[in-house]
Design a protein around this motif. Structure first.
Motif, mmCIF file in Angstrom:
data_model
loop_
_atom_site.group_PDB
_atom_site.id
_atom_site.type_symbol
_atom_site.label_atom_id
_atom_site.label_comp_id
_atom_site.label_asym_id
_atom_site.label_seq_id
_atom_site.Cartn_x
_atom_site.Cartn_y
_atom_site.Cartn_z
ATOM 1 N N SER A 1 -42.007 -43.631 -12.642
ATOM 2 C CA SER A 1 -40.696 -43.627 -12.019
ATOM 3 C C SER A 1 -40.806 -43.721 -10.506
ATOM 4 C CB SER A 1 -39.932 -42.346 -12.381
ATOM 5 O OG SER A 1 -38.709 -42.292 -11.669
ATOM 6 N N ALA A 2 -39.962 -44.547 -9.910
ATOM 7 C CA ALA A 2 -39.926 -44.661 -8.452
ATOM 8 C C ALA A 2 -39.386 -43.382 -7.820
ATOM 9 C CB ALA A 2 -39.068 -45.852 -8.047
ATOM 10 N N ARG A 3 -38.697 -42.568 -8.600
ATOM 11 C CA ARG A 3 -38.145 -41.310 -8.096
ATOM 12 C C ARG A 3 -39.207 -40.218 -8.111
ATOM 13 N NH1 ARG A 3 -32.358 -40.218 -10.981
ATOM 14 N NH2 ARG A 3 -31.189 -41.878 -9.956
ATOM 15 N N ALA A 4 -39.445 -39.634 -6.952
ATOM 16 C CA ALA A 4 -40.340 -38.472 -6.892
ATOM 17 C C ALA A 4 -39.589 -37.209 -7.296
ATOM 18 C CB ALA A 4 -40.923 -38.317 -5.487
ATOM 19 N N GLN A 5 -38.311 -37.135 -6.960
ATOM 20 C CA GLN A 5 -37.463 -35.988 -7.292
ATOM 21 C C GLN A 5 -36.344 -36.457 -8.226
ATOM 22 O OE1 GLN A 5 -38.255 -32.901 -6.160
ATOM 23 N NE2 GLN A 5 -40.010 -33.865 -5.162
ATOM 24 N N GLY A 6 -35.972 -35.609 -9.146
ATOM 25 C CA GLY A 6 -34.852 -35.926 -10.027
ATOM 26 C C GLY A 6 -35.152 -36.946 -11.106
ATOM 27 N N SER A 7 -36.409 -37.196 -11.365
ATOM 28 C CA SER A 7 -36.791 -38.171 -12.384
ATOM 29 C C SER A 7 -36.779 -37.523 -13.763
ATOM 30 C CB SER A 7 -38.183 -38.721 -12.089
ATOM 31 O OG SER A 7 -38.717 -39.378 -13.222
ATOM 32 N N VAL A 8 -36.034 -38.096 -14.668
ATOM 33 C CA VAL A 8 -35.996 -37.595 -16.042
ATOM 34 C C VAL A 8 -37.351 -37.782 -16.710
ATOM 35 C CG1 VAL A 8 -34.970 -37.932 -18.335
ATOM 36 C CG2 VAL A 8 -33.513 -37.908 -16.291
ATOM 37 N N THR A 9 -37.962 -38.953 -16.529
ATOM 38 C CA THR A 9 -39.240 -39.192 -17.209
ATOM 39 C C THR A 9 -40.341 -38.278 -16.681
ATOM 40 O OG1 THR A 9 -39.775 -41.052 -15.746
ATOM 41 C CG2 THR A 9 -38.723 -41.567 -17.867
ATOM 42 N N ARG A 10 -40.357 -37.998 -15.386
ATOM 43 C CA ARG A 10 -41.367 -37.079 -14.839
ATOM 44 C C ARG A 10 -41.195 -35.679 -15.430
ATOM 45 N NH1 ARG A 10 -44.219 -38.946 -10.387
ATOM 46 N NH2 ARG A 10 -43.452 -40.942 -9.589
ATOM 47 N N ASP A 11 -39.945 -35.247 -15.555
ATOM 48 C CA ASP A 11 -39.691 -33.941 -16.166
ATOM 49 C C ASP A 11 -40.178 -33.927 -17.609
ATOM 50 O OD1 ASP A 11 -38.396 -31.246 -16.300
ATOM 51 O OD2 ASP A 11 -37.112 -32.288 -17.752
ATOM 52 N N LEU A 12 -39.877 -34.993 -18.342
ATOM 53 C CA LEU A 12 -40.275 -35.042 -19.751
ATOM 54 C C LEU A 12 -41.792 -35.116 -19.915
ATOM 55 C CD1 LEU A 12 -37.552 -37.452 -21.214
ATOM 56 C CD2 LEU A 12 -37.614 -34.949 -21.338
ATOM 57 N N THR A 13 -42.478 -35.932 -19.108
ATOM 58 C CA THR A 13 -43.942 -36.009 -19.253
ATOM 59 C C THR A 13 -44.586 -34.669 -18.929
ATOM 60 O OG1 THR A 13 -44.254 -36.897 -17.008
ATOM 61 C CG2 THR A 13 -44.123 -38.504 -18.820
ATOM 62 N N GLY A 14 -44.028 -33.958 -17.944
ATOM 63 C CA GLY A 14 -44.551 -32.630 -17.616
ATOM 64 C C GLY A 14 -44.379 -31.662 -18.772
ATOM 65 N N ARG A 15 -43.210 -31.689 -19.390
ATOM 66 C CA ARG A 15 -42.948 -30.801 -20.536
ATOM 67 C C ARG A 15 -43.858 -31.147 -21.725
ATOM 68 N NH1 ARG A 15 -37.756 -28.118 -20.551
ATOM 69 N NH2 ARG A 15 -36.576 -28.598 -18.658
ATOM 70 N N ILE A 16 -44.038 -32.437 -21.958
ATOM 71 C CA ILE A 16 -44.871 -32.847 -23.096
ATOM 72 C C ILE A 16 -46.325 -32.458 -22.866
ATOM 73 C CG2 ILE A 16 -45.738 -34.838 -24.400
ATOM 74 C CD1 ILE A 16 -42.938 -36.161 -23.756
ATOM 75 N N ALA A 17 -46.857 -32.739 -21.690
ATOM 76 C CA ALA A 17 -48.253 -32.376 -21.404
ATOM 77 C C ALA A 17 -48.465 -30.874 -21.510
ATOM 78 C CB ALA A 17 -48.651 -32.889 -20.020
ATOM 79 N N THR B 1 -60.490 -28.933 -27.586
ATOM 80 C CA THR B 1 -59.861 -29.118 -26.286
ATOM 81 C C THR B 1 -59.402 -30.558 -26.159
ATOM 82 O OG1 THR B 1 -61.277 -27.438 -25.311
ATOM 83 C CG2 THR B 1 -60.184 -28.949 -23.801
ATOM 84 N N HIS B 2 -58.128 -30.719 -25.867
ATOM 85 C CA HIS B 2 -57.568 -32.058 -25.737
ATOM 86 C C HIS B 2 -57.761 -32.580 -24.324
ATOM 87 C CE1 HIS B 2 -55.671 -32.091 -29.682
ATOM 88 N NE2 HIS B 2 -55.286 -30.855 -29.450
ATOM 89 N N SER B 3 -57.859 -33.880 -24.228
ATOM 90 C CA SER B 3 -57.895 -34.558 -22.942
ATOM 91 C C SER B 3 -56.679 -35.463 -22.885
ATOM 92 C CB SER B 3 -59.181 -35.370 -22.797
ATOM 93 O OG SER B 3 -59.185 -36.042 -21.568
ATOM 94 N N ILE B 4 -55.803 -35.198 -21.921
ATOM 95 C CA ILE B 4 -54.538 -35.917 -21.812
ATOM 96 C C ILE B 4 -54.545 -36.778 -20.559
ATOM 97 C CG2 ILE B 4 -52.038 -35.666 -21.475
ATOM 98 C CD1 ILE B 4 -52.240 -33.002 -23.013
ATOM 99 N N LEU B 5 -54.150 -38.024 -20.722
ATOM 100 C CA LEU B 5 -53.880 -38.886 -19.588
ATOM 101 C C LEU B 5 -52.370 -38.974 -19.453
ATOM 102 C CD1 LEU B 5 -54.674 -40.825 -17.326
ATOM 103 C CD2 LEU B 5 -54.790 -42.658 -19.040
ATOM 104 N N ARG B 6 -51.849 -38.370 -18.379
ATOM 105 C CA ARG B 6 -50.414 -38.392 -18.100
ATOM 106 C C ARG B 6 -50.146 -39.472 -17.059
ATOM 107 N NH1 ARG B 6 -46.885 -33.672 -14.981
ATOM 108 N NH2 ARG B 6 -45.068 -35.009 -14.600
ATOM 109 N N ILE B 7 -49.257 -40.374 -17.393
ATOM 110 C CA ILE B 7 -48.934 -41.483 -16.504
ATOM 111 C C ILE B 7 -47.452 -41.425 -16.164
ATOM 112 C CG2 ILE B 7 -48.799 -43.995 -16.293
ATOM 113 C CD1 ILE B 7 -51.191 -44.129 -18.214
ATOM 114 N N ASP B 8 -47.149 -41.384 -14.874
ATOM 115 C CA ASP B 8 -45.768 -41.449 -14.414
ATOM 116 C C ASP B 8 -45.566 -42.749 -13.660
ATOM 117 O OD1 ASP B 8 -44.329 -39.068 -15.274
ATOM 118 O OD2 ASP B 8 -45.793 -37.956 -14.089
#
Length: 195
Positions: free
Chosen positions: A11-27, A2-9
């Protein structure tokens, strides 16, 4: 395992953030993993103060209760980092560098004697055996270019604390061709899944 992931966002954008979308997909590549999500924009960290610095440079055994309290948040952030075997870090490029919210996190977790130490042969990172995936997004900066002070800095600081297995998923130069850039980043995520 079982992996333990620390996801850190960050981006100042709560909506429409490319990095938030990517971190969600990666996690999501590790659906059974325990994910600790720290949103540095929604819940910003304080910048370091003179009291913090003084406490940090006081040997632990000699710290007062006030000094221990000054370092409590930093200690907690380091505990989160130690508990994770994977880091997924959103890295929007702001003015060629990392967002100040992410820099504040770095300042809290990069501590001499705690996450790195100085030896006769130079500095030694103490957070070994971890993997980091940086989800980078930029308007015009090409990942790894001479003017990319974001991903190159993150590689350096992560390596400095002992995290040398670092992958960059780059949705870079979005202002030039957003569709192609996002497609390349999604392909990179697909390669992560295969690995």
């Amino acid at each position: 395992m079982t992996h333990s992931i620390l996801r850190i966002d960050a981006s100042a954008r709560a909506q429409g953030s490319v990095t938030r979308d990517l971190t969600g997909r990666i996690a999501a590549l590790w659906p059974a993993a325990h994910v600790r999500h720290r949103d540095l924009a929604a819940d910003p960290l304080p910048h370091l103060t003179e009291d913090w610095v003084s406490a940090n440079f006081t040997p632990e055994a000699n710290r007062t209760a006030t000094q221990a309290k000054a370092l409590a948040l930093s200690d907690s952030l380091i505990d989160e980092l130690r508990a994770a075997d994977k880091l997924v870090i959103g890295l929007p490029v702001y003015n060629f560098g990392v967002p100040s919210a992410l820099k504040a996190w770095i300042d809290h977790v990069a501590r001499a004697g705690v996450t790195f130490r100085y030896t006769e042969t130079g500095p030694e990172g103490l957070l070994t055996g971890k993997r980091a995936i940086l989800a980078m997004a930029s308007g015009g900066t090409q990942a790894g270019a001479e003017i990319d002070y974001a991903s190159t800095y993150m590689r350096h600081i992560l390596g400095f604390v002992g995290i040398t297995d670092v992958t960059v998923v780059a949705a870079d130069q979005l202002a030039l061709d957003a569709d192609a850039s996002l497609a390349r980043a999604l392909d990179q995520i697909g390669e992560l899944q295969a690995a």
